[in-house]
Enzyme design. Structure first.
Site, mmCIF file in Angstrom:
data_model
loop_
_atom_site.group_PDB
_atom_site.id
_atom_site.type_symbol
_atom_site.label_atom_id
_atom_site.label_comp_id
_atom_site.label_asym_id
_atom_site.label_seq_id
_atom_site.Cartn_x
_atom_site.Cartn_y
_atom_site.Cartn_z
ATOM 1 N N SER A 61 0.654 -1.274 -0.182
ATOM 2 C CA SER A 61 -0.030 0.038 -0.180
ATOM 3 C C SER A 61 0.803 1.353 -0.092
ATOM 4 O O SER A 61 2.159 1.077 0.138
ATOM 5 C CB SER A 61 -0.782 -0.179 1.401
ATOM 6 O OG SER A 61 -1.400 -1.254 1.478
HETATM 7 N N1 SAH Z 1 -0.769 -4.922 3.906
HETATM 8 C C1 SAH Z 1 -0.032 -5.347 2.640
HETATM 9 C C2 SAH Z 1 -0.803 -4.838 1.479
HETATM 10 C C3 SAH Z 1 -2.117 -5.865 1.226
HETATM 11 S S1 SAH Z 1 -2.370 -6.126 -0.343
HETATM 12 C C4 SAH Z 1 1.298 -4.784 3.138
HETATM 13 O O1 SAH Z 1 1.616 -4.240 3.897
HETATM 14 O O2 SAH Z 1 2.099 -4.901 1.981
HETATM 15 C C5 SAH Z 1 -3.720 -7.031 -0.154
HETATM 16 C C6 SAH Z 1 -3.595 -8.502 0.304
HETATM 17 O O3 SAH Z 1 -4.700 -9.062 0.823
HETATM 18 C C7 SAH Z 1 -2.908 -9.171 -0.621
HETATM 19 O O4 SAH Z 1 -1.740 -9.710 -0.214
HETATM 20 C C8 SAH Z 1 -3.969 -10.370 -0.839
HETATM 21 O O5 SAH Z 1 -3.311 -11.681 -1.274
HETATM 22 C C9 SAH Z 1 -4.894 -10.639 0.503
HETATM 23 N N2 SAH Z 1 -5.976 -10.906 0.538
HETATM 24 C C10 SAH Z 1 -6.902 -10.724 -0.274
HETATM 25 N N3 SAH Z 1 -7.893 -11.637 0.046
HETATM 26 C C11 SAH Z 1 -7.554 -12.298 1.042
HETATM 27 C C12 SAH Z 1 -8.187 -13.202 2.054
HETATM 28 N N4 SAH Z 1 -9.547 -13.528 1.889
HETATM 29 N N5 SAH Z 1 -7.612 -13.482 3.079
HETATM 30 C C13 SAH Z 1 -6.324 -13.111 3.254
HETATM 31 N N6 SAH Z 1 -5.591 -12.383 2.776
HETATM 32 C C14 SAH Z 1 -6.432 -11.756 1.456
#
Ligand code: SAH
Length: 213
Positions: A61
Site C-alpha cells: 500500500s
Molecule cells: N498490507 C499489505 C498490502 C496488502 S495487499 C502490505 O503491507 O504490503 C492485499 C493483500 O490481501 C494481498 O496480499 C492479498 O493476497 C490479500 N488477500 C486478499 N483476500 C484475502 C483473504 N480472503 N484472506 C487473506 N488475505 C487476502
C-alpha cells in the site's frame, strides 16, 4: 546528508503533509524501512508515496494510507491485533512496534512465506504470519482488540465483526474493487457497532478461499 537519508526525510515529510500526525505511528514508520519489503524493478520508488506491485499480482500500500489506517486503528501497547492481507508484511511490521501481538493472514502462501522471512530477519518476534482465508478471521486467537483489513470487502465480513472485542476497533476498506471504495472505521460497543466513513481509498479485493501459490 546522503541521498538515502534525504529520501527518508522526504518520506516522513510526505506522511505528515498527508495527515499522519500521531507521533507513535510516525516513529514506527521511521523505524521500519519500506526498502526491506519492496523488491525488483520498483526498488527505486521505495520512498515515494505510491502503492507498488509485489508478487502474486498484489500491492504494497501507499505509505500515507498505511499511516492513516494505522492512526485510525489507535493501537495501544497491550493490544492483540489481526491484520487481514499480509502482502509484503510492511503494515504488519509497523503494527508490531505498536501492539503486544500481531497475527497477519494472507491467502497467498508465497506472500506469507516471503513476509515471514523479512519479519524474522528484522527480529519482530511478536508477529505471526499465517496462510489462511482472512475473511473468516482467526477464530483460535479471537477476540482481537484491533482488526485491520488491507483488501476491499463488499461489506465488513461477519466473522471479523464477531471476533472484534467489545470496545475494539476495525478499519476496513469497503466497496467493489473497480469502483470507489471507502475506508470505514467500525467500533464495537456493548449494544452493537458504530460505523464511521473516513476517506475514499483503492485496494485490491478481498478474495475468498486460498490462492494457488
Ligand atoms: N498490507 C499489505 C498490502 C496488502 S495487499 C502490505 O503491507 O504490503 C492485499 C493483500 O490481501 C494481498 O496480499 C492479498 O493476497 C490479500 N488477500 C486478499 N483476500 C484475502 C483473504 N480472503 N484472506 C487473506 N488475505 C487476502
Amino acid at each position: 546528508m546522503t541521498l538515502d537519508a534525504e529520501r527518508k526525510m522526504q518520506f516522513l515529510y510526505a506522511l505528515r503533509s498527508k495527515g499522519v500526525t500521531d507521533a507513535r505511528v510516525l516513529t514506527a514508520m521511521e523505524r521500519i524501512d519500506r526498502g526491506d519489503f519492496v523488491r525488483g524493478l520498483f526498488t527505486s520508488r521505495t520512498y515515494e508515496d505510491m502503492p507498488l506491485p509485489i508478487a502474486c499480482g498484489q500491492t504494497i500500500s501507499q505509505p500515507s494510507i498505511v499511516g492513516l489506517m494505522t492512526q485510525a486503528l489507535d493501537v495501544q501497547p497491550r493490544h492483540k491485533v489481526l491484520e487481514v492481507g499480509t502482502g509484503s508484511g510492511y503494515q504488519a511490521a509497523i503494527l508490531s512496534l505498536l501492539a503486544r501481538r500481531v497475527y497477519t493472514v494472507d491467502r497467498h502462501r508465497r506472500l506469507a512465506r516471503d513476509a515471514r522471512k523479512v519479519i524474522e530477519r528484522l527480529d519482530l518476534t511478536n508477529v505471526t504470519v499465517i496462510t489462511a482465508d482472512g475473511s473468516f478471521g482467526l477464530e483460535e486467537q479471537a477476540p482481537f482488540d484491533r482488526i485491520l483489513v488491507t483488501a476491499a470487502a463488499e461489506d465488513p465480513p461477519g466473522p471479523l465483526l464477531a471476533q472484534l472485542r467489545v470496545g475494539g476497533i476495525m478499519v476496513v476498506p469497503v466497496g467493489q474493487s473497480d469502483t470507489v471504495q471507502s475506508l470505514i472505521k467500525v467500533t464495537r460497543h456493548e449494544g452493537g457497532f458504530d460505523y464511521e466513513e473516513l476517506r475514499p481509498v483503492r485496494f485490491v479485493p478481498l478474495v475468498e478461499g486460498l490462492a494457488q501459490e
